[in-house]
Design a protein around this motif. Structure first.
Motif, mmCIF file in Angstrom:
data_model
loop_
_atom_site.group_PDB
_atom_site.id
_atom_site.type_symbol
_atom_site.label_atom_id
_atom_site.label_comp_id
_atom_site.label_asym_id
_atom_site.label_seq_id
_atom_site.Cartn_x
_atom_site.Cartn_y
_atom_site.Cartn_z
ATOM 1 N N SER A 30 -24.526 -17.854 44.799
ATOM 2 C CA SER A 30 -23.826 -16.649 45.229
ATOM 3 C C SER A 30 -22.559 -16.944 46.027
ATOM 4 C CB SER A 30 -24.767 -15.756 46.052
ATOM 5 O OG SER A 30 -25.378 -16.480 47.112
ATOM 6 N N PHE A 31 -22.608 -17.898 46.952
ATOM 7 C CA PHE A 31 -21.447 -18.202 47.788
ATOM 8 C C PHE A 31 -20.272 -18.750 46.971
ATOM 9 C CE2 PHE A 31 -19.373 -21.386 50.695
ATOM 10 C CZ PHE A 31 -18.650 -20.461 51.438
ATOM 11 N N PRO A 32 -20.480 -19.755 46.089
ATOM 12 C CA PRO A 32 -19.351 -20.236 45.281
ATOM 13 C C PRO A 32 -18.779 -19.163 44.354
ATOM 14 C CG PRO A 32 -21.116 -21.855 45.298
ATOM 15 C CD PRO A 32 -21.671 -20.597 45.896
ATOM 16 N N ALA A 33 -19.617 -18.215 43.901
ATOM 17 C CA ALA A 33 -19.106 -17.145 43.040
ATOM 18 C C ALA A 33 -18.083 -16.299 43.791
ATOM 19 C CB ALA A 33 -20.260 -16.270 42.553
ATOM 20 N N LEU A 34 -18.341 -16.043 45.075
ATOM 21 C CA LEU A 34 -17.379 -15.295 45.887
ATOM 22 C C LEU A 34 -16.078 -16.071 46.063
ATOM 23 C CD1 LEU A 34 -19.819 -13.915 48.601
ATOM 24 C CD2 LEU A 34 -18.466 -12.533 47.023
ATOM 25 N N ILE A 104 -16.487 -26.603 54.033
ATOM 26 C CA ILE A 104 -17.377 -26.187 52.944
ATOM 27 C C ILE A 104 -18.011 -27.375 52.206
ATOM 28 C CG2 ILE A 104 -17.402 -25.107 50.644
ATOM 29 C CD1 ILE A 104 -15.542 -22.950 51.788
ATOM 30 N N PRO A 105 -17.239 -28.397 51.766
ATOM 31 C CA PRO A 105 -17.887 -29.505 51.059
ATOM 32 C C PRO A 105 -18.953 -30.207 51.896
ATOM 33 C CG PRO A 105 -15.500 -29.610 50.812
ATOM 34 C CD PRO A 105 -15.775 -28.587 51.859
ATOM 35 N N TRP A 106 -18.681 -30.390 53.193
ATOM 36 C CA TRP A 106 -19.636 -31.067 54.062
ATOM 37 C C TRP A 106 -20.888 -30.207 54.277
ATOM 38 C CZ3 TRP A 106 -18.662 -36.006 54.689
ATOM 39 C CH2 TRP A 106 -17.346 -36.448 54.603
ATOM 40 N N LEU A 107 -20.688 -28.910 54.449
ATOM 41 C CA LEU A 107 -21.829 -28.011 54.618
ATOM 42 C C LEU A 107 -22.689 -27.967 53.353
ATOM 43 C CD1 LEU A 107 -20.000 -25.105 56.476
ATOM 44 C CD2 LEU A 107 -21.751 -26.595 57.454
ATOM 45 N N LEU A 108 -22.025 -27.905 52.194
ATOM 46 C CA LEU A 108 -22.762 -27.906 50.931
ATOM 47 C C LEU A 108 -23.491 -29.231 50.717
ATOM 48 C CD1 LEU A 108 -20.300 -26.128 48.465
ATOM 49 C CD2 LEU A 108 -22.464 -25.247 49.327
ATOM 50 N N ALA A 109 -22.841 -30.338 51.069
ATOM 51 C CA ALA A 109 -23.486 -31.646 50.915
ATOM 52 C C ALA A 109 -24.727 -31.737 51.794
ATOM 53 C CB ALA A 109 -22.502 -32.760 51.270
ATOM 54 N N ALA A 244 -25.852 -27.661 42.753
ATOM 55 C CA ALA A 244 -25.357 -27.854 44.127
ATOM 56 C C ALA A 244 -24.551 -29.142 44.242
ATOM 57 C CB ALA A 244 -26.534 -27.877 45.099
ATOM 58 N N ALA A 245 -25.010 -30.213 43.601
ATOM 59 C CA ALA A 245 -24.292 -31.488 43.656
ATOM 60 C C ALA A 245 -22.930 -31.382 42.975
ATOM 61 C CB ALA A 245 -25.130 -32.585 43.005
ATOM 62 N N LEU A 246 -22.875 -30.702 41.829
ATOM 63 C CA LEU A 246 -21.605 -30.530 41.126
ATOM 64 C C LEU A 246 -20.630 -29.679 41.940
ATOM 65 C CD1 LEU A 246 -22.876 -29.975 37.462
ATOM 66 C CD2 LEU A 246 -21.614 -31.955 38.345
ATOM 67 N N LEU A 247 -21.153 -28.621 42.566
ATOM 68 C CA LEU A 247 -20.296 -27.774 43.394
ATOM 69 C C LEU A 247 -19.775 -28.533 44.609
ATOM 70 C CD1 LEU A 247 -22.294 -24.427 43.270
ATOM 71 C CD2 LEU A 247 -19.992 -24.809 42.367
ATOM 72 N N THR A 248 -20.633 -29.344 45.211
ATOM 73 C CA THR A 248 -20.203 -30.148 46.356
ATOM 74 C C THR A 248 -19.077 -31.088 45.958
ATOM 75 O OG1 THR A 248 -22.426 -30.056 47.314
ATOM 76 C CG2 THR A 248 -20.969 -31.809 48.091
ATOM 77 N N LEU A 249 -19.240 -31.767 44.821
ATOM 78 C CA LEU A 249 -18.198 -32.659 44.323
ATOM 79 C C LEU A 249 -16.915 -31.886 44.034
ATOM 80 C CD1 LEU A 249 -17.371 -35.485 43.346
ATOM 81 C CD2 LEU A 249 -18.328 -34.894 41.103
ATOM 82 N N HIS A 250 -17.058 -30.703 43.428
ATOM 83 C CA HIS A 250 -15.891 -29.879 43.106
ATOM 84 C C HIS A 250 -15.104 -29.517 44.357
ATOM 85 C CE1 HIS A 250 -13.446 -26.579 41.567
ATOM 86 N NE2 HIS A 250 -13.974 -25.796 42.501
ATOM 87 N N TYR A 251 -15.813 -29.102 45.419
ATOM 88 C CA TYR A 251 -15.110 -28.675 46.626
ATOM 89 C C TYR A 251 -14.547 -29.856 47.417
ATOM 90 C CZ TYR A 251 -16.442 -23.899 45.763
ATOM 91 O OH TYR A 251 -16.581 -22.651 45.196
ATOM 92 N N PHE A 252 -15.160 -31.016 47.319
ATOM 93 C CA PHE A 252 -14.557 -32.211 47.913
ATOM 94 C C PHE A 252 -13.230 -32.529 47.214
ATOM 95 C CE2 PHE A 252 -18.555 -33.677 50.045
ATOM 96 C CZ PHE A 252 -17.972 -33.954 51.283
ATOM 97 N N MET A 253 -13.214 -32.417 45.886
ATOM 98 C CA MET A 253 -11.993 -32.685 45.137
ATOM 99 C C MET A 253 -10.940 -31.617 45.394
ATOM 100 S SD MET A 253 -13.710 -33.922 41.529
ATOM 101 C CE MET A 253 -12.136 -34.155 40.733
#
Length: 256
Positions: A30-34, A104-109, A244-253
């Motif tokens: 839900s959060f990444p969709a926003l 965000i990337p650190w929180l998601l990780a 979750a892992a893919l989203l974390t990588l995406h937001y780090f990039m």
């Protein structure tokens, strides 16, 4: 919102409601969709918290029988949750979007690691507390302080809060799984309630997105509960961890 954005928000919240009803980890959808439809990070986090609020209330109500004998313990823990939720919510509101985006990337990780290793954490805690005297009924200063810190995190971000809380309750001496779930649901409801009020008063909620998410997450939760018997929870957990892992990588990039 245009139609495509509404569809993405609705799908993310539907998936969040479905996986929360079976395996947990709905915030990863839900959060990444926003964020994907352009909602500013702080508003997205606040709106996501509001959309999860009804579910937290219903989860607490479902365990009212298990909670009845624990009133003496729950009052100070509830106050810790109340105070921590306020502090976390205010910290979020005082954080600039650019600053929160870099967090965000650190929180998601962190939340992904908690979710992925939660069964192992539970097993380690079970071995750690074996043979130790239970201290949960009367509570302790350490347990209260831990709950305060968990509540600050929950008010600020929230993903993985339930896992952190279950670990802290286990360390405090709770051994019965149903009791741990009951207390976790109630204290989570307290945290969500106070942060929701904080976010609404501050005008930090995007209501069109939030109302759509509440509706579709409720539908997703109902659908998830009906298919839970057909899909093993372990496979859903693996899907959530992979996403979750893919989203974390995406937001780090994206942000670094």
């Amino acid at each position: 919102m245009n139609l495509a954005e509404a569809a993405l928000i609705g799908a993310g919240a539907f998936a969040a409601g479905a996986v929360n009803s079976v395996a947990g980890g709905g915030t990863f959808f839900s959060f990444p969709a926003l964020l994907a439809v352009g909602v500013p990070p702080v508003v997205a986090n606040a709106s996501n918290s509001v959309s999860l609020w009804p579910g937290s209330l219903s989860g607490a109500w479902a365990y009212k029988r298990e909670l009845a004998p624990l009133k003496r313990y729950l009052v100070p823990m509830g106050l810790a949750s109340l105070a921590g939720g306020v502090v976390g919510g205010v910290l979020l509101l005082r954080t600039q979007d650019s600053e929160f985006a870099r967090l965000i990337p650190w929180l998601l990780a962190f939340a992904t690691a908690l979710f992925a290793f939660s069964p192992r954490i539970s097993a380690l805690l079970a071995r750690w507390r074996a043979g130790r005297p239970a201290t949960a009924q009367g509570g302790s200063a350490g347990g209260w302080l831990t709950q305060l810190l968990v509540s600050v995190y929950g008010g600020f971000f929230g993903a993985g809060m339930g896992i952190l809380m279950m670990a802290s309750l286990a360390i405090a001496g709770h051994e019965d799984v149903q009791e741990v779930n009951a207390i976790k649901n109630l204290l989570s409801a307290v945290i969500y309630s106070v942060t929701v009020v904080t976010f609404i008063v501050a005008g930090a909620v995007s209501w069109p997105h939030t109302l759509l998410m509440i509706l579709t997450a409720t539908l997703g939760g109902y659908w998830g509960a009906t298919v839970a018997r057909k899909v093993p929870a372990v496979w859903l957990r693996r899907v959530v961890i992979a996403v979750a892992a893919l989203l974390t990588l995406h937001y780090f990039m994206k942000f670094y």
